[in-house]
Scaffold this motif. Structure first.
Motif, PDB file in Angstrom:
ATOM      1  N   ILE A  61       0.836  -1.203   0.000  1.00  0.00           N
ATOM      2  CA  ILE A  61       0.000   0.000   0.000  1.00  0.00           C
ATOM      3  C   ILE A  61       0.868   1.249   0.000  1.00  0.00           C
ATOM      4  O   ILE A  61       0.584   2.215  -0.717  1.00  0.00           O
ATOM      5  N   ALA A  62       1.928   1.250   0.796  1.00  0.00           N
ATOM      6  CA  ALA A  62       2.807   2.421   0.870  1.00  0.00           C
ATOM      7  C   ALA A  62       3.460   2.707  -0.477  1.00  0.00           C
ATOM      8  O   ALA A  62       3.502   3.868  -0.926  1.00  0.00           O
ATOM      9  N   VAL A  63       3.953   1.674  -1.141  1.00  0.00           N
ATOM     10  CA  VAL A  63       4.585   1.866  -2.447  1.00  0.00           C
ATOM     11  C   VAL A  63       3.555   2.304  -3.479  1.00  0.00           C
ATOM     12  O   VAL A  63       3.823   3.191  -4.308  1.00  0.00           O
ATOM     13  N   HIS A  64       2.366   1.726  -3.422  1.00  0.00           N
ATOM     14  CA  HIS A  64       1.304   2.134  -4.354  1.00  0.00           C
ATOM     15  C   HIS A  64       0.950   3.611  -4.174  1.00  0.00           C
ATOM     16  O   HIS A  64       0.819   4.348  -5.157  1.00  0.00           O
ATOM     17  N   THR A  70       0.429  10.199  -3.468  1.00  0.00           N
ATOM     18  CA  THR A  70      -0.406  10.536  -2.311  1.00  0.00           C
ATOM     19  C   THR A  70       0.153   9.989  -1.003  1.00  0.00           C
ATOM     20  O   THR A  70      -0.569   9.920  -0.012  1.00  0.00           O
ATOM     21  N   ALA A  71       1.416   9.587  -0.997  1.00  0.00           N
ATOM     22  CA  ALA A  71       1.989   8.991   0.211  1.00  0.00           C
ATOM     23  C   ALA A  71       2.214  10.047   1.282  1.00  0.00           C
ATOM     24  O   ALA A  71       2.803  11.092   1.016  1.00  0.00           O
ATOM     25  N   PRO A  72       1.744   9.782   2.506  1.00  0.00           N
ATOM     26  CA  PRO A  72       2.038  10.719   3.589  1.00  0.00           C
ATOM     27  C   PRO A  72       3.528  10.656   3.916  1.00  0.00           C
ATOM     28  O   PRO A  72       4.088   9.587   4.090  1.00  0.00           O
ATOM     29  N   GLY A  77       8.859   8.960   4.008  1.00  0.00           N
ATOM     30  CA  GLY A  77       7.839   8.247   4.779  1.00  0.00           C
ATOM     31  C   GLY A  77       7.606   6.841   4.262  1.00  0.00           C
ATOM     32  O   GLY A  77       7.451   5.899   5.045  1.00  0.00           O
ATOM     33  N   THR A  78       7.585   6.692   2.945  1.00  0.00           N
ATOM     34  CA  THR A  78       7.382   5.372   2.344  1.00  0.00           C
ATOM     35  C   THR A  78       8.534   4.444   2.689  1.00  0.00           C
ATOM     36  O   THR A  78       8.319   3.285   3.061  1.00  0.00           O
ATOM     37  N   ILE A  79       9.753   4.941   2.589  1.00  0.00           N
ATOM     38  CA  ILE A  79      10.918   4.125   2.925  1.00  0.00           C
ATOM     39  C   ILE A  79      10.895   3.747   4.405  1.00  0.00           C
ATOM     40  O   ILE A  79      11.162   2.596   4.770  1.00  0.00           O
ATOM     41  N   LEU A  80      10.534   4.688   5.257  1.00  0.00           N
ATOM     42  CA  LEU A  80      10.459   4.411   6.694  1.00  0.00           C
ATOM     43  C   LEU A  80       9.395   3.358   6.994  1.00  0.00           C
ATOM     44  O   LEU A  80       9.635   2.424   7.773  1.00  0.00           O
ATOM     45  N   VAL A  84      10.171  -0.295   8.669  1.00  0.00           N
ATOM     46  CA  VAL A  84       9.505  -0.722   9.906  1.00  0.00           C
ATOM     47  C   VAL A  84       8.773  -2.043   9.685  1.00  0.00           C
ATOM     48  O   VAL A  84       8.827  -2.952  10.523  1.00  0.00           O
ATOM     49  N   CYS A  85       8.119  -2.172   8.534  1.00  0.00           N
ATOM     50  CA  CYS A  85       7.413  -3.420   8.234  1.00  0.00           C
ATOM     51  C   CYS A  85       8.388  -4.577   8.064  1.00  0.00           C
ATOM     52  O   CYS A  85       8.125  -5.691   8.508  1.00  0.00           O
TER      53      CYS A  85
END
Length: 108
Positions: A61-64, A70-72, A77-80, A84-85
Motif C-alpha cells: 500500500i505504501a509503495v502504491h 499521495t503517500a504521507p 515516509g514510504t521508505i520508513l 519498519v514493516c
C-alpha cells in the motif's frame, strides 16, 4: 425507456490488499483452531506471528501510494514504513517460528 444498470466499480488497491491480509489472518486462525481442537493444546509464544500478514501487506500500500503521489511523508515516509514493516516481519518470524516449532514437535 431503457433502465440503467448499476455500473461495476472494482475495489480500490488498498481494499484488495486489506482483503488479502484478512485471508492470511483467517488461514492462521483456522490452523490455530484446528490444531487446538485436534491436540487439546494451545500454542504459547506464537503471538509474534500475527504481525507477519500486515507487515507484508502494508508496504504494498505504501509503495502504491508513493507511485500515485499521495503517500504521507513522501518518499522518506514510504521508505520508513517499508523498513519498519521489514523489521516487524523479521522479528515476528524470528520470535514466533521457534516457538511454533517447539510447540508442534513436543510429544503429546
Amino acid at each position: 425507456m431503457e433502465e440503467q444498470e448499476p455500473s461495476y466499480t472494482p475495489a480500490s488497491f488498498e481494499k484488495r490488499v486489506a482483503a488479502w491480509i484478512g485471508i492470511g489472518y483467517m488461514l492462521m486462525l483456522i490452523a490455530l483452531i484446528t490444531y487446538t481442537i485436534a491436540t487439546a493444546r494451545t500454542l504459547p509464544g506464537t503471538a509474534p506471528l500475527l504481525v507477519v500478514p500486515v507487515g507484508i501487506g502494508v508496504p504494498f500500500i505504501a509503495v502504491h501510494r508513493q507511485r500515485q503521489g499521495t503517500a504521507p511523508g513522501g518518499l522518506v515516509g514510504t521508505i520508513l514504513i517499508c523498513l519498519v514493516c521489514l523489521v516487524a516481519v523479521v522479528l515476528g518470524l524470528w520470535l514466533g517460528v521457534p516457538a511454533l516449532i517447539a510447540n508442534v514437535t513436543t510429544p503429546l
